[in-house]
Write an enzyme that holds these catalytic residues in place. Structure first.
Site, PDB file in Angstrom:
ATOM      1  N   ARG B  60       0.805  -1.223   0.000  1.00 55.26           N
ATOM      2  CA  ARG B  60       0.000   0.000   0.000  1.00 55.26           C
ATOM      3  C   ARG B  60       0.841   1.279   0.000  1.00 55.26           C
ATOM      4  NH1 ARG B  60      -5.227  -0.686   3.788  1.00 55.26           N
ATOM      5  NH2 ARG B  60      -3.717  -1.450   5.262  1.00 55.26           N
ATOM      6  N   LYS B 166       2.422 -20.586   3.411  1.00 55.40           N
ATOM      7  CA  LYS B 166       1.607 -21.220   4.442  1.00 55.40           C
ATOM      8  C   LYS B 166       1.093 -20.139   5.395  1.00 55.40           C
ATOM      9  CE  LYS B 166       4.482 -21.827   8.343  1.00 55.40           C
ATOM     10  NZ  LYS B 166       4.714 -22.419   9.573  1.00 55.40           N
ATOM     11  N   HIS B 196       8.763 -24.244   3.150  1.00 55.07           N
ATOM     12  CA  HIS B 196      10.202 -24.012   2.973  1.00 55.07           C
ATOM     13  C   HIS B 196      11.048 -25.139   3.545  1.00 55.07           C
ATOM     14  CE1 HIS B 196       9.900 -22.254   7.056  1.00 55.07           C
ATOM     15  NE2 HIS B 196      11.140 -22.672   7.164  1.00 55.07           N
ATOM     16  N   LYS B 200      14.902 -27.181   2.016  1.00 54.69           N
ATOM     17  CA  LYS B 200      16.194 -27.274   2.705  1.00 54.69           C
ATOM     18  C   LYS B 200      17.032 -28.372   2.067  1.00 54.69           C
ATOM     19  CE  LYS B 200      14.591 -25.656   7.216  1.00 54.69           C
ATOM     20  NZ  LYS B 200      15.502 -24.550   7.511  1.00 54.69           N
ATOM     21  N   GLU B 234      12.822 -25.012  18.884  1.00 56.07           N
ATOM     22  CA  GLU B 234      13.290 -23.626  18.775  1.00 56.07           C
ATOM     23  C   GLU B 234      13.612 -23.130  20.168  1.00 56.07           C
ATOM     24  OE1 GLU B 234      11.128 -20.890  16.029  1.00 56.07           O
ATOM     25  OE2 GLU B 234       9.750 -22.577  15.950  1.00 56.07           O
ATOM     26  N   HIS B 258       5.145 -28.546   7.947  1.00 58.97           N
ATOM     27  CA  HIS B 258       6.571 -28.893   7.822  1.00 58.97           C
ATOM     28  C   HIS B 258       6.874 -30.337   8.233  1.00 58.97           C
ATOM     29  CE1 HIS B 258       7.091 -24.722   7.157  1.00 58.97           C
ATOM     30  NE2 HIS B 258       7.114 -24.342   8.415  1.00 58.97           N
TER      31      HIS B 258
END
Lengths: 311, 511
Positions: B60, B166, B196, B200, B234, B258
């Site tokens: 925008r 996604k 993604h 890898k 993580e 994933h």
């Protein structure tokens, strides 16, 4: 370290083994060193020509046992072993690959193949890279060939090519052909969609210097093999530096010109459209890096070599 | 079908994209700046893009082409993992960057885009090929695609393709509805649903490892494999994405897409040929074979977790409910673990344990394949009873990140007298054996989409199959008041996840 007129491969292998033990002890971070090897790379060079920098750059991607044979007519036969180590970015463990340097007078080169045979890493490919033009003329050269899967040379002029074609045994690579990859890629990606090779009616190749560089001859043969009705025209530009200057492809609705610009750029002109691709300088490291990825037969190169010799 | 280019030398040339324009919706967004532009710049740098290439960004904010170029230069400088920008190269690359401001919900924007695309087709010789990239909020996916269709932008002189980020739906019915909307405008073969993880290098290497070698595939079945653990941990929290994450949760955000895709890559049957349709057929077939839990089985086979506050390394770390933008009573799963079974001849009875979570002790993604122990412990009487059973079995670990590689653990005689066995690890390290840089997942996937290779993209039947697998779990969890928080930030997740494996006589390995 060993320095004698006789080299025993088993002694060198023992020295290599001891080298690994000492490297492990020297490493202070507690992570040890990692040994990496994906091939045996035999390099033949003149005494004054040190391939060390190129090998150091190659090792992270193509870790090898490098056997560097340096032709030194003032020296007897001698050898030493050492390791080439590097610390990959962000990692804690050093990676090392091993190197053996053999110094020999050209007259004693006949003793070298038997040493190399004992030093070759089993079950992995063997590549011979000749950085030394006179190696071709030495009778011992052909005794090295049965040891190797691939021979890498760098020809200069088109006159160098016939003897290359006479060699038998290993797969052959010529770094003058490797230098063409950028040009060939750019030609392939710059042709308009649906353009057929048979649409190309005229090919003009311009080169600098008086003698035709093997690169220009290869490019002509490669294009001729794809555009069967075309015989490339070659234009010498004696005032320009040696090398490939430009290639023009013309035909029905096609006018494509590629030329070497300043600062290692390659410029493409197609009608009103032009684009420039900036490349870094092509050094031995980049050329070898490409060749060491190809350990089998390169049918496109062989076709180009045949094309040059048949024309 | 297009004739192959006779000038292409497959042995030496890297695969490169044909001329095209990439239209990015959401060009001011985080994904564009962190991933897409750095990936496109790198592809250009590696000579993978055609001279006839352009990027047309949209958002925008009203800025000029030059201002967009400058902004993208800053993004690439900041987020490129390959060192500083090459100024000379950037100046060539940036000539192909363009910007069209406009509101995605405004039909007039699409007429302006059409005019810009025509102009770029001429000036940049893009041959009418266009790749649309939806890097927007998911709620815009359907409306943008409808407007692309209404403006006729789904057709042109060249090919037209669409990349969808996604999440592809938030449950099965919304995924089906979104698909219906998109397929009214683009045919399935032109829709590229990006995951993604599949881009890898190390996930792709799983296929090379399995199908390029002769010694592993004979062992790759229920006779030799005891169970499989897939971990995607993580160490960070929601990092300012609390609002989004609160609606998604770990099961939706990671497992539905994933990790089920990773599982399908590890477990699929060998395709007859390595071609997009054959590979995707096998992956889809595998996902359809995953047993769908009955609601009464969910408590036994799935565990939800949410991290609470803790101290990590001397620093106070907030719990999920204390994160900015998060409801203090949120029932969001920041950790999810599940036991899946694959009902086919190869895998019947083998548990596949999958876990993912935020604020776990480290960032790591790996697949651990535990083989059955030797049928007889010949060396039992010589001190080996001190070796716990979980250390006796062979373990094959496919490390996806960060230290990409493969390790095989086996037992070896400890030097000295007697037959005392100790586990040792034989490691293959990607970085050691191939010192060359690996392309990022986005480089791989963007190039594939431009080339027209959907192998690493998700097909609609795969999306639906994986939603079918997770929906019963989502359904039960939505009706259950979870005892959150149930794990401390910095730990390996809730105790219930350990109990889930203990019921099968297994335990989580510590990656």
């Amino acid at each position: 370290m060993s320095a004698a007129s006789v080299i025993q491969p088993s002694k060198l292998l023992k020295e290599l083994s001891e080298l690994w033990v000492s490297l492990g002890k020297e490493e202070s971070g507690g992570h040890g060193v990692l040994r990496a090897c994906s091939m045996t790379l035999i390099v033949v060079s003149e005494a004054a020509d040190d391939p060390g920098e190129t090998l150091a750059a190659l090792m992270p991607e193509h870790p090898a046992r490098a056997i560097v044979v340096r032709l030194d007519d003032d020296a007897g036969l001698s050898a030493r072993v050492y390791a080439q180590c590097w610390m990959p970015f962000g990692r804690r463990q050093q990676i090392c690959s091993e190197q053996v340097e053999i110094r020999t007078a050209a007259a004693q080169l006949a003793d070298v193949p038997s040493v190399c045979l004992g030093l070759i890493v089993p079950d992995l490919p063997v590549v011979l890279w000749s950085r030394c033009p006179r190696l071709f003329d030495l009778p011992e050269f052909e005794r090295l060939l049965p040891l190797v899967d691939k021979l890498i040379v760098a020809t200069r002029d088109v006159d160098d090519l016939p003897r290359l074609a006479r060699l038998t045994g290993p797969h052959i690579a010529d770094l003058s052909w490797t230098r063409l990859t950028r040009w060939r890629e750019r030609i392939a990606s710059s042709l308009p969609p649906g353009a057929r090779a048979c649409d190309i009616k005229r090919v003009v190749i311009e080169f600098g210097g008086a003698a035709m560089p093997s690169r220009a001859a290869y490019l002509g043969a490669w294009l001729a093999a794809r555009c069967s009705d075309v015989r490339p025209e070659f234009i010498a530009l004696p005032d320009r530096p040696r090398g490939l200057c430009a290639v023009t492809l013309q035909g029905d609705g096609l006018d494509l010109r590629l030329f070497a610009g300043e600062d290692e750029t390659l410029e493409v002109q197609r009608g009103e459209f032009s684009a420039r691709a900036a490349f870094g300088p092509l050094n031995d490291y980049l050329l070898l890096r490409e060749e060491l990825r190809i350990l089998g037969r390169d049918a496109v190169y062989e076709e180009a070599l045949r094309g040059v010799l048949g024309s | 079908m297009a004739q192959p280019n006779p000038f292409v030398d497959e042995l030496r040339f890297e695969q490169s994209a044909p001329p095209c324009t990439v239209v990015i919706f959401g060009a001011n967004g985080d994904l564009t700046q962190r991933k897409l532009l750095p990936a496109l710049y790198r592809l250009a740098y590696e000579r993978r893009l055609s001279p006839g290439f352009a990027v047309l960004g949209n958002s925008r904010t009203g800025i000029s082409d030059d201002a967009f170029r400058e902004k993208m230069r800053e993004s690439v400088s900041e987020h490129s993992e390959d060192g500083p920008i090459d100024d000379r190269f950037w100046s060539d690359f940036s000539r192909g960057l363009f910007y069209q401001a406009g509101d995605m919900s405004d039909g007039a924007l699409y007429d302006r885009l059409a005019a810009r695309l025509e102009e770029l087709e001429r000036s940049r010789q893009t041959e009418g090929n266009v790749l649309f990239y939806l890097s927007t909020q998911p709620s815009f996916y359907g409306p943008v695609v409808e407007r692309l269709g209404a403006a006729g932008l789904n057709k042109g002189r060249g090919w037209r393709r669409l990349i969808v980020e996604k999440p592809f739906g938030h449950d099965l019915s919304s995924a089906v509805a979104l698909n219906d909307t998109i397929q009214r405008v683009f045919p399935e073969q032109d829709i590229y649903r990006i995951d993604h993880y599949l881009g890898k290098e190390t996930v792709q290497n799983v296929q090379a490892f399995r199908f390029g070698n002769g010694i592993f595939e004979p062992l790759w079945n229920r006779r030799y494999i005891n169970h499989v653990q897939i971990t995607a941990a993580e160490s960070i929290g929601v990092e300012g994405r609390g609002g989004y994450y609160q609606e998604a949760g770990a099961l939706r955000d990671m497992i539905q897409n994933h990790l089920l895709q990773v599982m399908s890559t590890v477990a699929m049957e060998p395709p007859a040929v390595f071609e997009p349709a054959a590979v995707r057929d096998e992956r889809a077939k595998l996902l359809r074979s995953v047993r769908v839990m009955k609601p009464e089985e969910v408590h036994e086979n799935a565990v939800a977790g949410q991290y609470g506050p803790s101290r990590i390394g001397g620093a106070q770390v907030p719990g999920f409910r204390q994160e900015k933008g998060v409801d203090p009573e949120a029932q969001t799963d920041t950790y999810a673990a599940a036991t899946f079974y694959i009902d086919n001849w190869r895998w019947a009875g083998v548990p596949w344990y999958i876990r993912t979570g935020k604020r776990l002790p480290k960032r790591v993604t790996d697949i651990a394949i535990r083989f059955n122990s030797a049928p007889l412990s010949l060396f039992r009487d010589d001190g080996n009873l001190s070796l716990p059973p979980q250390l006796q079995a062979n373990l094959l670990i496919l490390r996806i990140q960060p230290e990409e590689g493969i390790s095989l653990r086996f037992l070896s005689k400890h030097p000295g007298e007697g037959m005392k066995l100790r586990p040792v690890s034989m490691d293959f390290n990607y970085g050691t054996s191939f010192g060359a840089r690996s392309p990022s997942a986005y480089e791989t996937l963007l190039l594939d989409a431009m080339v027209g290779d959907p192998t690493l993209y998700t097909r609609q039947d795969m999306v639906e199959a994986s939603w079918k697998v997770v929906e019963p779990i989502l359904g039960v969890w939505s009706e259950t008041r979870q005892p959150f928080p149930n794990y401390e930030a910095g730990s390996w997740g809730p105790a219930a996840a350990d109990e889930m494996l203990a019921r099968h006589g297994h335990e989580w390995r510590v990656p």
